[in-house]
Design a protein around this motif. Structure first.
Motif: not given
Length: 450
Positions: A118-119, A136-138, A160-164
């Motif tokens: 998280s952030m 998770h990824s960024a 959550i974050l979208a993909g872009g």
């Protein structure tokens, strides 16, 4: 099993002519200005930046497309797809599509990063309380105070974050904020009192445009920021080697160098060549970066003289200093030396040499190296508190802390230097582990470190 944020069915739905043509129009908003400015085709953008950014940029444009309604009846592709094909999607997937269709991209500042989990994101456009975002990824690569353009989507009681997701530099951030402020003023002038959510929805392509205008020239090698010394000269390293004349000893050379008033002996074989202490800052260049070296009292170090083996070597960081120093020390050393030889190396050449060789292993134990670096940074930043800083409008950090506007700039500056320090390949690097909290406390802005 498909993940809950799977959009593959929706992407296939784009093959329908009415949606394919509309997507092309949105893609034009995101990429046409760049293609025109750099005279390139869309496919070349991906070739220059790589497959990862090709997918990410397409995703930014696609997510913008999902939020738009089209004439004649205000139809939206997500609503149309769910109506016609929703039976083939999981409840979670449909919920994610609906959340995307009402989302807006904004500019965020990251903090409290837990890699892989998280952030906390602070919205730099709309303000408000920071959001805890599960991602998770960024979070594996982001550093504290990094800026990203992204869509934060609510799902199952979480964000959550979208993909872009696009990382923004300080320059890119400034460029976007100026462009967005211009849009805001324009809407007010036209009597359209749109809130920032509405403007952000309309300005989604601005994020892509700004990111590409900031990133693409660097990737194409079109922009290489100039680096200057305190005289305002471009940084080009010169090494002027004076061979000792036959029979001349190092002791004789040392004694002669001690007679040169501009030299300050640091050791038995090393001298600093000093300039006069400036009364006015000369290291600012609007299109470049300053690189300075000074004594503790602020006296600029113009170069170094080193006595090693059968050579006396003058090292300076510009052609102008080499031009001034070579005749100075030729005259001072007289017949003790022979005609000098000069080697020249640019910053790019030094970087290429460095990248082509394995980094030397330090013989200093890590804990000692960390202590030394941190003590050096303590001393450096302690001095900086009372020196003019360009990002603060050429006033000192202490002076900036005295006004509301100054404190805003001060917080940006502190975040900038802390973020730059964190950008180390190794998280255990002494630069990456330095604790800046004392600076925030010293300047009375510790409550803004969030």
């Amino acid at each position: 099993m498909k993940p809950s944020n799977d959009l593959s069915g929706l992407i296939k739905y784009l093959s329908r002519a009415e949606w394919h043509d509309r997507l092309e129009d949105v893609m034009g908003d995101h990429f046409a200005p760049i293609m025109t400015a750099f005279d390139i085709e869309y496919e070349e953008i991906g070739e220059i930046l790589g497959e990862h950014w090709d997918r990410t940029l397409w995703g930014c444009a696609f997510e913008d497309f999902l939020t738009q309604s089209f004439d004649p009846d205000g139809i939206n592709i997500v609503d149309d797809y769910i109506k016609r094909r929703g039976w083939n999607e999981k409840v979670q997937s449909k919920a994610y599509m609906k959340a995307l269709s009402t989302s807006v991209m904004s500019l965020y500042e990251a903090s409290e990063i837990v890699p892989g989990q998280s952030m906390t994101l602070r919205d730099m456009v709309r303000g408000g309380e920071p959001l805890l975002v599960h991602e998770h990824s960024a979070t594996q690569s982001l550093k504290k105070w990094d800026r990203i353009a992204a869509r934060v989507v609510p799902m199952n009681g979480k964000h959550i974050l979208a993909g872009g997701v696009l990382p923004f530099t300080l320059e890119g951030t400034t460029l976007f904020q100026k462009g967005f402020d211009d849009l805001y003023r324009q809407s007010r002038d036209e009597g359209i009192h749109a809130d920032r959510d509405v403007l952000l929805a309309d300005a989604a392509s601005l994020f892509t445009n700004v990111w590409l205008f900031d990133t693409l020239p660097k990737a194409m090698g079109l922009i290489a920021p100039m680096v200057y010394n305190s005289d305002g000269d471009e940084l080009v390293f010169h090494s002027v080697r004076f061979p000792l004349a036959t029979g001349v000893t190092q002791k004789a050379i040392g004694a002669q160098l001690d007679t040169v008033k501009a030299l300050h002996r640091e050791s038995a074989t090393f001298w600093n060549w000093l300039g006069t202490k400036p009364t006015k800052r000369k290291d600012k260049k609007a299109d470049g970066v300053a690189f300075n070296s000074t004594m503790e009292d602020g006296t600029p170090i113009l170069g170094n003289i080193e006595l090693k083996g059968r050579f006396v070597t003058l090292t300076v960081n510009s052609a102008e200093r080499a031009k001034a120093g070579t005749p100075l020390f030729t005259k001072a050393l007289g017949n003790l030396v022979r005609a000098p030889l000069t080697e020249i190396q640019t910053i790019d050449q030094m970087r290429a040499d460095h990248e082509g060789n394995d980094a030397p292993r330090s013989v200093v134990p890590p804990e000692i190296a960390t202590k030394l670096v941190h003590e050096m940074l303590d001393k450096s930043y302690r001095e900086t508190l009372d020196q003019p800083v360009g990002m603060l409008g050429d006033i000192t950090p202490r002076a900036a802390s005295k006004s509301a506007n100054g404190r805003v700039k001060l917080v940006e500056w502190l975040k900038y230097i802390e973020n730059r320090s964190a950008q180390q390949p190794d998280d255990t690097d002494p630069m990456a582990t330095y604790d800046y909290s004392w600076l925030w406390r010293e300047l009375g802005v510790e409550n803004e470190r969030r």
